[in-house]
Scaffold this active site. Sequence first.
Site, short mmCIF file in Angstrom:
data_model
loop_
_atom_site.label_atom_id
_atom_site.label_comp_id
_atom_site.label_asym_id
_atom_site.label_seq_id
_atom_site.Cartn_x
_atom_site.Cartn_y
_atom_site.Cartn_z
N GLU A 102 23.32 24.29 -13.34
CA GLU A 102 22.79 23.29 -12.52
C GLU A 102 23.73 21.62 -13.61
OE1 GLU A 102 19.80 20.05 -11.96
OE2 GLU A 102 20.31 21.04 -14.11
N ASP B 39 20.50 25.41 -16.21
CA ASP B 39 19.48 23.64 -16.23
C ASP B 39 20.56 22.95 -17.69
OD1 ASP B 39 17.59 21.79 -14.92
OD2 ASP B 39 16.43 21.91 -17.33
C1 OTU Z 1 17.78 19.61 -13.70
O1 OTU Z 1 17.52 17.97 -13.51
C2 OTU Z 1 15.86 20.37 -13.70
O2 OTU Z 1 16.67 20.40 -12.09
C3 OTU Z 1 14.47 18.79 -13.29
O3 OTU Z 1 13.46 19.02 -13.04
C4 OTU Z 1 14.23 18.58 -14.87
O4 OTU Z 1 13.49 17.89 -15.35
C5 OTU Z 1 15.22 18.57 -15.81
O5 OTU Z 1 16.64 18.92 -15.58
C6 OTU Z 1 15.04 18.75 -17.47
O6 OTU Z 1 15.13 19.67 -17.13
O7 OTU Z 1 17.41 14.85 -14.27
O8 OTU Z 1 16.63 14.12 -11.98
O9 OTU Z 1 21.74 14.63 -13.81
O10 OTU Z 1 21.63 17.41 -14.01
O11 OTU Z 1 19.91 17.88 -14.87
C7 OTU Z 1 17.51 15.45 -12.37
C8 OTU Z 1 20.62 14.90 -14.71
C9 OTU Z 1 17.51 16.12 -13.54
C10 OTU Z 1 20.50 16.63 -13.53
C11 OTU Z 1 19.55 18.01 -14.16
C12 OTU Z 1 17.93 17.29 -14.42
#
Ligand code: OTU
Length: 647
Positions: free
Chosen positions: A332, A290
């Site tokens: 991700e 993540d």
């Molecule tokens: C990820 O997403 C997860 O998929 C989210 O559900 C979480 O809230 C977040 O991390 C924190 O753990 O901001 O709107 O540019 O790469 O990391 C999604 C940011 C998110 C993304 C992503 C983030």
Amino acid sequence: MLSPEQLTHEAGKTLRRLLPRLDSVKLKKRERAVLVQRLEDQFPRAFALLYALYGDQYDFYYHVQQTFDAVVRLYQQRPAALKELDAQRESDPAWFQGERMVGGVCYVDLFAGDLQGIRDKMPYFEELGLTYLHLMPLFAVPEGKSDGGYAVSDFRTVNPALGTMAQLADLAADLRARGISLVLDFVFNHTSDEHVWAKKALAGDADYQDFYRMFPDRALPDQYSRHLREIFPEQSPGSFTWNATLGKWVWTTFNHFQWDLNYANPAVFTAMLEEMLFLANQGVEVLRLDAVAFVWKQLGTTCENLPQAHQIIQAYNALVRIAAPAMIFKSEAIVHPDNVASYISSDECPISYNPTMMALLWEALATREVRLLRHSMSKRFEIAPDCAWVNYVRVHDDIGWSFADEDAAEIGINGFDHRQFLNQFYTGQFPGSFATGVPFNFNPITRDMRICGMGASLAGLEQGIAQENATYIEHAIRRVLLIHSVILSAGGIPLIYLGDEIATRNDYRYHDVPQKADDNRWVHRPAFDWARADKRHDASTLEGRVFQPLQRLIQIRKSNPVFAGNRTLFFDTGNAHVLGYVHNRQLLALANFSDFEQTVSRAVLDVYWPTAGGAVDLVTGTALAAGDVRLQPYQFVWLVAGDTDAS
Ligand code: OTU
């Protein structure tokens, strides 16, 4: 600093010094031989990466030894069945590239109540044809807000409301027996503020305060902030949170209760390695890393996608290949496409979300033109042959318009303006829009905004139903199927956001739930409606009209090796509304993104893949008629060489 030659020498010397530590570890002879072989293959790489990250620390060799011991310990603890899987996967490293790979993702509680419920739903996963199941974060979290599970309080404890770690391991084994790989998240950029490390930090333990990034005053946070992007400007503005107990500012990239870990501290690296390998030993086959972009911080930079973030993941990759090689990483990174690509390699993350394609599929539906999609994909779809995209149309997160401005400019589109249009379109404000979406984290300074909504609602189903307009409904369903047809046939692993297969629409009831109301992503995270799912076998229902064709497309994909691998070439069909691509030089797909009939010249097709000898559309099972190809509104075809001469 050591030169590369000195580094290799040093790595070899260090390994020879560490290997005798195996003598005190209980291992079967064969296991020991396997371990030593893998150490010889991977340890030098891990050592070099650790040296780049932590080589200047006075106790560097102590940390290397800690890392070595952790890898050996978790290898020793790895169940025999998983060690067998390790061997299998080592001899078949392309396992995740096959045509049989089809993914699904869901929340344990929302989909089936708990882990036992998920187990009971295995027949449903099989009916749909899944071979990859991503269960959203299911670990212990704080009561109330937990960012949908992404604020983890303990990586080794399943949220008691969902079940136990033993149940999870059993589930992984059961899924595997049915040919389904378990995918879990590794939320490694941060922990919740209730993790035991955070609690120790709060109690004043300096060692654990050093697990996070904390500052006594605003001096440094202010300097850092000059270059940082706010991720949740509405619900959690800024990147630092004042903690009164500590009397310090804590780095919190995401929500204020998610504390960023301090990877500059090698103890954090090793502690998280142990958590990661612990999960591997429960039977996780794909670990979704993540928020990879954020794990390293450096003053004066955006603190995203820094070289050290890559080194950390690569070092983990090398160490996992020693202790648990059956598990692979999925990246991700919802960032600029160049940066998305930078995480993809067999030595880093062999698979990655394809957020650019996702966003541009929606862009093409809105504009009814495939120019930007085609242009971007023809530049960016190609990745290393031993890697794979995870292609998707929706997940639990918002849609960010993360295409490259330069790609847009190259075909005369202004990226900023285009994003304003897309936001208007998908919030239903643009005249004639079919979409029902909601805004997510509007930033008044940058005017940046993202979009939330279930796929069916974004594709027009909600509007069609409200207006009782059969054509709108039909078009919405076709849009849903069209974009799924692309993710199912372009190279990579298709990933279905469960609920989309039965045309689930937005659920606005999160407004009434205090811990959800300020996060619009909950509009597309409804409880799975099994009463609606039961209607899937009736082809006249909305559910059946999506489920049945989708299931068929999945079956076609899985029964035809032509869909394996990642070699997809996007080409200009000569019609701005029709996307065209050739996969493995054998399958030619056309997808009409407009609500009118479109034609593609046969002469154009023959350039990319000669259809002259006759072609069959796998979707309809019929031979392609002679002459130009005519496509109904939102129709798609999957053409392969036919036996008969249709010309
Ligand atoms: C990820 O997403 C997860 O998929 C989210 O559900 C979480 O809230 C977040 O991390 C924190 O753990 O901001 O709107 O540019 O790469 O990391 C999604 C940011 C998110 C993304 C992503 C983030």
